[in-house]
Design a protein around this motif. Structure first.
Motif, PDB file in Angstrom:
ATOM      1  N   LEU A  76       0.808  -1.210   0.000  1.00  0.00           N
ATOM      2  CA  LEU A  76       0.000   0.000   0.000  1.00  0.00           C
ATOM      3  C   LEU A  76       0.846   1.266   0.000  1.00  0.00           C
ATOM      4  O   LEU A  76       0.316   2.361  -0.201  1.00  0.00           O
ATOM      5  CB  LEU A  76      -0.925   0.001   1.227  1.00  0.00           C
ATOM      6  CG  LEU A  76      -1.838  -1.225   1.352  1.00  0.00           C
ATOM      7  CD1 LEU A  76      -2.634  -1.163   2.657  1.00  0.00           C
ATOM      8  CD2 LEU A  76      -2.773  -1.330   0.152  1.00  0.00           C
ATOM      9  N   GLY A  77       2.125   1.112   0.215  1.00  0.00           N
ATOM     10  CA  GLY A  77       3.020   2.270   0.214  1.00  0.00           C
ATOM     11  C   GLY A  77       4.383   1.859   0.719  1.00  0.00           C
ATOM     12  O   GLY A  77       4.510   0.905   1.488  1.00  0.00           O
ATOM     13  N   ALA A  78       5.412   2.563   0.279  1.00  0.00           N
ATOM     14  CA  ALA A  78       6.775   2.270   0.713  1.00  0.00           C
ATOM     15  C   ALA A  78       7.653   3.463   0.405  1.00  0.00           C
ATOM     16  O   ALA A  78       7.351   4.274  -0.484  1.00  0.00           O
ATOM     17  CB  ALA A  78       7.320   1.018   0.016  1.00  0.00           C
ATOM     18  N   GLY A  79       8.754   3.575   1.143  1.00  0.00           N
ATOM     19  CA  GLY A  79       9.658   4.678   0.895  1.00  0.00           C
ATOM     20  C   GLY A  79      10.908   4.593   1.752  1.00  0.00           C
ATOM     21  O   GLY A  79      11.092   3.654   2.536  1.00  0.00           O
ATOM     22  N   LEU A  80      11.762   5.587   1.599  1.00  0.00           N
ATOM     23  CA  LEU A  80      13.008   5.691   2.350  1.00  0.00           C
ATOM     24  C   LEU A  80      13.221   7.152   2.691  1.00  0.00           C
ATOM     25  O   LEU A  80      13.178   8.015   1.806  1.00  0.00           O
ATOM     26  CB  LEU A  80      14.180   5.163   1.517  1.00  0.00           C
ATOM     27  CG  LEU A  80      15.569   5.270   2.151  1.00  0.00           C
ATOM     28  CD1 LEU A  80      15.678   4.350   3.357  1.00  0.00           C
ATOM     29  CD2 LEU A  80      16.645   4.892   1.120  1.00  0.00           C
TER      30      LEU A  80
END
Length: 285
Positions: A76-80
């Protein structure tokens, strides 16, 4: 008490968006730099995982695996952000394969365990048919939802072109196929879990679910598994360790024993193992 660092603001915003409003975070686990939070919102619940330090690369890799697997509605979402990796997935409020085997471990008969074992095998079979392996297959990593089995903890999933890091040693050591243990003992820099090796892990996970113990009888060869290193365990697994004598569901364990003692080329596929399990009677004999 473990102190959980708060997730990045953008991670919380992704959880808010998935749940239709401001979420309430509950810390669930924190291991080796990876933290998991349950995020409850007005319209639902999601899982928010963050990775810091050594866990940052692991969490980022799992998010990338889910991107490539492209399972509908899973990532549903991902990041750094500032060295912290994060991902948001559905919260699967469902029992694991291990949990559904509790009646077997308690001597009360299979209950739902046979159907759970078949569904677990089928889910792994479908994963293998798509060209992937899980990489760290355990009974706790298969959740039985109303919409089928959901495999979780896919940080070490691999396929051709998406390989594991150079330090990977094959998931939980007690379910490691002997041929992979032999490669590690011979000095392999990293292990590549094959479908055949993962079927060994699948059979071992079902054995553990049925008995409550790891499949291998370390005391029979004078090994205290809690007092030796993983490298030492890989060495003895490569050499050969007998299976435990614990019997909770003989018919199932007879099927699993054949898998655990077979040469890799002679093991069934995960789907074939599911067919064998489906053919078992509902008794403990």
């Amino acid at each position: 008490m473990v102190e959980h660092s708060p997730p990045p603001r953008e991670a919380v915003a992704a959880a808010d968006a998935a749940c239709g409003g401001q979420v309430e975070l509950t810390a669930v686990s924190d291991r080796r730099g990876s933290s998991v939070f349950r995020a409850d919102g007005p319209n639902g619940v999601v899982a928010l995982k963050t990775g810091t330090g050594p866990g940052a690369a692991t969490t980022a890799r799992e998010a990338e695996a889910l991107r490539q697997l492209d399972w509908d509605g899973y990532l549903l979402g991902a990041g750094l952000l500032d060295g912290i990796s994060w991902m948001v997935t559905p919260w699967f409020d469902a029992p694991s394969t291990y949990a559904l085997f509790e009646p077997v471990r308690q001597g009360r008969g299979p209950g739902r365990a046979r159907e759970a074992a078949v569904a677990f095998c089928q889910a792994v079979g479908e994963l293998h048919a798509s060209g992937w392996v899980h990489g760290d297959l355990q009974a706790a990593h298969a959740l039985h939802t109303d919409n089928g089995v959901k495999l979780i903890d896919l940080a070490w999933a691999r396929r051709d072109g998406f390989e594991v890091p150079g330090t990977f040693k094959g998931g939980v050591v007690h379910l490691l196929a002997p041929e992979l243990a032999a490669q590690a003992t011979a000095g392999a820099d990293r292990l590549f879990v094959t479908a055949e090796a993962e079927v060994y892990s699948l059979a071992g996970a079902l054995w553990t679910s049925a008995t409550g113990a790891w499949p291998l009888d370390y005391p029979a060869i004078g090994i205290d598994r809690t007092a030796v290193t993983p490298d030492r365990l890989r060495a003895v697994i490569a050499y050969g360790v007998p299976l435990t004598g614990i019997v909770r569901w003989r018919a199932l364990q007879d099927v699993l024993r054949e898998v655990l003692l077979s040469h890799p080329a002679d093991r069934p596929t995960a789907a074939e193992l599911g067919v064998e399990v489906a053919a078992l009677s509902g008794s403990r004999s």
